[in-house]
Design a protein around this motif. Structure first.
Motif, PDB file in Angstrom:
ATOM      1  N   CYS A  54      53.322   3.117  84.222  1.00 53.62           N
ATOM      2  CA  CYS A  54      53.572   4.128  83.190  1.00 53.62           C
ATOM      3  C   CYS A  54      52.612   5.304  83.329  1.00 53.62           C
ATOM      4  N   LYS A  55      51.453   5.067  83.920  1.00 50.23           N
ATOM      5  CA  LYS A  55      50.486   6.143  84.136  1.00 50.23           C
ATOM      6  C   LYS A  55      51.090   7.219  85.027  1.00 50.23           C
ATOM      7  N   LYS A 105      54.074   8.140  85.070  1.00 47.01           N
ATOM      8  CA  LYS A 105      55.057   8.912  84.309  1.00 47.01           C
ATOM      9  C   LYS A 105      54.407   9.851  83.308  1.00 47.01           C
ATOM     10  N   ASP A 106      53.441   9.356  82.529  1.00 41.26           N
ATOM     11  CA  ASP A 106      52.887  10.183  81.454  1.00 41.26           C
ATOM     12  C   ASP A 106      51.446  10.627  81.680  1.00 41.26           C
TER      13      ASP A 106
END
Length: 79
Positions: free
Chosen positions: A64-65, A67-68
């Motif tokens: 997820c890092k 992605k955001d």
């Protein structure tokens, strides 16, 4: 997003899912600390043999890092 996923994931694993709060603390703009508070008999299940369960959660959080752009630290603490 991560907090909701981790909360639903740990409630599937734990023996007493209603007593497991998951909290999220924003340290700065690029770092969030997620804390899982569990009963002592559930801590072993959440960490897993050789740390496999918690490492799987950390690997997912690192995905997820990308992605955001936010880094996550996941901790399991005993009540």
């Amino acid at each position: 997003m991560i907090k909701n996923f981790i909360e639903s994931y740990v409630k599937l694993i734990a023996s007493n899912p209603d007593s497991i709060p998951v909290s999220e603390k924003q340290i700065d703009d690029t770092f969030i600390e997620v804390t899982i508070s569990a009963d002592t008999h559930d801590v072993g299940k959440l960490i897993g043999k050789n740390g496999n369960m918690i490492n799987a959660l950390k690997t997912m959080a690192n995905g997820c890092k990308a992605k955001d752009g936010v880094s996550y630290k996941i901790q399991v603490v005993a009540n």
